[in-house]
Design an enzyme around this catalytic site. Structure first.
Site, PDB file in Angstrom:
ATOM      1  N   SER A   8      19.678  85.672  33.358  1.00 59.47           N
ATOM      2  CA  SER A   8      20.676  85.832  35.111  1.00 59.47           C
ATOM      3  C   SER A   8      21.198  84.113  34.752  1.00 59.47           C
ATOM      4  O   SER A   8      21.193  82.948  34.794  1.00 59.47           O
ATOM      5  CB  SER A   8      20.192  85.470  35.419  1.00 59.47           C
ATOM      6  OG  SER A   8      20.457  85.225  37.244  1.00 59.47           O
ATOM      7  N   HIS A  33      22.552  88.689  32.915  1.00 61.77           N
ATOM      8  CA  HIS A  33      22.732  89.611  34.097  1.00 61.77           C
ATOM      9  C   HIS A  33      23.346  88.785  34.697  1.00 61.77           C
ATOM     10  O   HIS A  33      23.509  87.415  34.358  1.00 61.77           O
ATOM     11  CB  HIS A  33      21.218  89.542  34.136  1.00 61.77           C
ATOM     12  CG  HIS A  33      20.877  89.783  35.707  1.00 61.77           C
ATOM     13  ND1 HIS A  33      20.589  91.898  36.033  1.00 61.77           N
ATOM     14  CD2 HIS A  33      20.474  88.959  36.599  1.00 61.77           C
ATOM     15  CE1 HIS A  33      20.232  91.309  37.221  1.00 61.77           C
ATOM     16  NE2 HIS A  33      20.413  89.949  37.711  1.00 61.77           N
ATOM     17  N   ASP A  35      25.201  88.294  38.494  1.00 60.25           N
ATOM     18  CA  ASP A  35      25.139  88.726  39.779  1.00 60.25           C
ATOM     19  C   ASP A  35      26.096  88.087  40.608  1.00 60.25           C
ATOM     20  O   ASP A  35      26.709  87.494  40.803  1.00 60.25           O
ATOM     21  CB  ASP A  35      23.260  87.636  40.140  1.00 60.25           C
ATOM     22  CG  ASP A  35      22.201  87.803  39.837  1.00 60.25           C
ATOM     23  OD1 ASP A  35      21.729  88.956  40.131  1.00 60.25           O
ATOM     24  OD2 ASP A  35      21.784  87.147  38.779  1.00 60.25           O
ATOM     25  N   MET A  37      27.130  88.151  44.105  1.00 64.38           N
ATOM     26  CA  MET A  37      27.271  87.959  45.790  1.00 64.38           C
ATOM     27  C   MET A  37      28.544  87.974  46.663  1.00 64.38           C
ATOM     28  O   MET A  37      29.140  87.827  45.903  1.00 64.38           O
ATOM     29  CB  MET A  37      26.554  87.100  46.339  1.00 64.38           C
ATOM     30  CG  MET A  37      24.719  87.247  44.876  1.00 64.38           C
ATOM     31  SD  MET A  37      24.081  85.661  44.859  1.00 64.38           S
ATOM     32  CE  MET A  37      22.687  86.013  44.134  1.00 64.38           C
ATOM     33  N   HIS A  66      24.674  93.071  38.610  1.00 62.37           N
ATOM     34  CA  HIS A  66      23.574  93.111  39.747  1.00 62.37           C
ATOM     35  C   HIS A  66      25.410  93.619  40.967  1.00 62.37           C
ATOM     36  O   HIS A  66      24.663  91.532  41.492  1.00 62.37           O
ATOM     37  CB  HIS A  66      22.341  92.572  39.580  1.00 62.37           C
ATOM     38  CG  HIS A  66      21.739  92.059  41.366  1.00 62.37           C
ATOM     39  ND1 HIS A  66      20.467  91.652  41.371  1.00 62.37           N
ATOM     40  CD2 HIS A  66      21.310  93.012  41.659  1.00 62.37           C
ATOM     41  CE1 HIS A  66      20.212  91.460  41.681  1.00 62.37           C
ATOM     42  NE2 HIS A  66      20.437  92.809  42.754  1.00 62.37           N
ATOM     43  N   MET A  68      24.873  92.570  44.607  1.00 61.68           N
ATOM     44  CA  MET A  68      24.580  92.781  45.613  1.00 61.68           C
ATOM     45  C   MET A  68      25.916  92.161  46.843  1.00 61.68           C
ATOM     46  O   MET A  68      26.288  91.197  47.294  1.00 61.68           O
ATOM     47  CB  MET A  68      23.468  90.822  45.939  1.00 61.68           C
ATOM     48  CG  MET A  68      22.562  91.533  44.876  1.00 61.68           C
ATOM     49  SD  MET A  68      21.816  90.331  44.974  1.00 61.68           S
ATOM     50  CE  MET A  68      22.491  89.646  43.209  1.00 61.68           C
ATOM     51  N   MET A 137      14.166  93.879  42.612  1.00 61.52           N
ATOM     52  CA  MET A 137      13.673  92.808  43.175  1.00 61.52           C
ATOM     53  C   MET A 137      12.478  92.564  43.688  1.00 61.52           C
ATOM     54  O   MET A 137      11.636  92.526  44.607  1.00 61.52           O
ATOM     55  CB  MET A 137      14.120  92.712  44.340  1.00 61.52           C
ATOM     56  CG  MET A 137      15.769  93.258  44.535  1.00 61.52           C
ATOM     57  SD  MET A 137      17.169  91.830  42.662  1.00 61.52           S
ATOM     58  CE  MET A 137      16.315  90.310  43.026  1.00 61.52           C
ATOM     59  N   ASP A 176      13.978  91.796  38.790  1.00 61.33           N
ATOM     60  CA  ASP A 176      14.520  90.286  38.949  1.00 61.33           C
ATOM     61  C   ASP A 176      13.851  89.287  40.579  1.00 61.33           C
ATOM     62  O   ASP A 176      14.226  89.969  41.356  1.00 61.33           O
ATOM     63  CB  ASP A 176      15.640  90.682  39.545  1.00 61.33           C
ATOM     64  CG  ASP A 176      17.130  89.821  39.515  1.00 61.33           C
ATOM     65  OD1 ASP A 176      16.857  88.541  39.102  1.00 61.33           O
ATOM     66  OD2 ASP A 176      17.988  90.563  39.688  1.00 61.33           O
ATOM     67  N   GLY A 178      11.668  85.249  40.039  1.00 60.59           N
ATOM     68  CA  GLY A 178      10.534  84.747  40.445  1.00 60.59           C
ATOM     69  C   GLY A 178      10.013  85.268  38.360  1.00 60.59           C
ATOM     70  O   GLY A 178       8.417  84.574  38.633  1.00 60.59           O
TER      71      GLY A 178
HETATM   72  C1  DX5 Z   1      18.866  86.608  43.206  1.00 63.60           C
HETATM   73  C2  DX5 Z   1      19.129  87.197  41.660  1.00 63.60           C
HETATM   74  C3  DX5 Z   1      18.337  86.796  40.546  1.00 63.60           C
HETATM   75  C4  DX5 Z   1      18.547  85.154  39.936  1.00 63.60           C
HETATM   76  C5  DX5 Z   1      16.875  85.189  39.765  1.00 63.60           C
HETATM   77  O1  DX5 Z   1      19.300  86.893  43.994  1.00 63.60           O
HETATM   78  O2  DX5 Z   1      19.443  88.818  41.783  1.00 63.60           O
HETATM   79  O3  DX5 Z   1      19.138  87.405  39.108  1.00 63.60           O
HETATM   80  O4  DX5 Z   1      19.487  84.799  39.331  1.00 63.60           O
HETATM   81  O5  DX5 Z   1      16.654  83.829  39.317  1.00 63.60           O
HETATM   82  P1  DX5 Z   1      15.251  83.132  38.823  1.00 63.60           P
HETATM   83  O6  DX5 Z   1      15.011  83.571  37.509  1.00 63.60           O
HETATM   84  O7  DX5 Z   1      15.249  81.890  39.077  1.00 63.60           O
HETATM   85  O8  DX5 Z   1      14.426  83.455  40.020  1.00 63.60           O
HETATM   86 ZN    ZN Z   2      19.909  90.028  40.331  1.00 61.17          ZN
END
Ligand code: DX5
Ligand code: ZN
Length: 230
Positions: A8, A33, A35, A37, A66, A68, A137, A176, A178
């Protein structure tokens, strides 16, 4: 189906995005990936189609976008035009999810449906046979670097079982949030076959090596687990 690693870029250095993606690619990344937002569905604001277009010029890897955002229907086409191969949308914002999933597929992209940690697996009951993949998630979306929510493991198992029951055995479960060397083998054993990782890759000295190590950890778990993993 083998396990795929999707770094990501949220945790990458945005001023050096091309180099960061190239490093992950050398390390064996399978997807990138992205993200997106909007500061509305989630508290953070990130990037739009222009960045996806720029990424598409510097990598051959499929771009896994992705969304969001509160109004994904409005932005599916711009992201597809920009080069997204996979587009995922959150069930929490879509009253007409069936229409949205088919709109994504009609544009020639893989259609993913995303569940927040508090959203039950049953939200997928009527759409499981239509989706190209499901994204679970394992943190509340909005930020990288959060702690994996342990319950996500059984959720992956339940989503995998639902997709199989629906006859959609080819649809992978993506996870996705942690994901690192400790959580990766666990989620793979539960049935996840696309692992998103941000900070575990880009908040290291060597993203290439971190990608390779994560892939090896995931592959090891796959070898040790049941043939049901795909
Ligand atoms: C969180 C994102 C993830 C994020 C994950 O809202 O959707 O893709 O980048 O980051 P890590 O791998 O650090 O948890
Ligand atoms: Zn994501």
């Amino acid at each position: 189906m083998s396990v795929r690693i999707a770094p990501s870029i949220l945790s990458a250095d945005f001023a050096r995005l091309g180099e960061e993606v190239a490093a992950a690619e050398r390390g064996g990344a399978d997807l990138i990936h992205v993200d997106v937002m909007d500061g509305h569905f989630v508290p953070n604001i990130t990037i739009g189609p222009n960045v996806v277009r720029a990424l598409a010029r510097v990598t051959r890897l499929p771009l896994d976008v992705h969304l969001m955002i509160t109004d994904p229907d409005r932005y599916i086409e711009p992201f597809r035009d920009a080069g997204a191969s996979m587009i995922s949308v959150h069930v929490e914002v879509l009253p007409h999810l069936h229409r949205t999933v088919h709109a994504i597929k009609t544009l020639g992209a893989k259609a993913g449906v995303v569940l927040n940690p508090s959203t039950p697996v049953s939200a997928l009951d009527e759409i499981a046979e239509d989706v190209s993949f499901v994204l679970v998630m394992s943190v509340n979306p909005g930020f990288g670097g959060q702690t994996f929510i342990p319950r996500s493991e059984s959720k992956v198992r339940a989503v995998r079982a639902l997709l199989d029951r629906a006859g959609n055995r080819e649809a992978p479960v993506e996870i996705d949030g942690g994901i690192d060397l400790t959580t990766a083998p666990r989620v793979v054993a539960a049935g996840a076959s696309i692992l998103v990782a941000g900070s575990a890759i880009f908040h290291t000295q060597d993203p290439e090596r971190a990608t390779r190590d994560l892939k090896a950890a995931a592959a090891g778990a796959r070898g040790a687990s049941s043939p049901a993993v795909r």
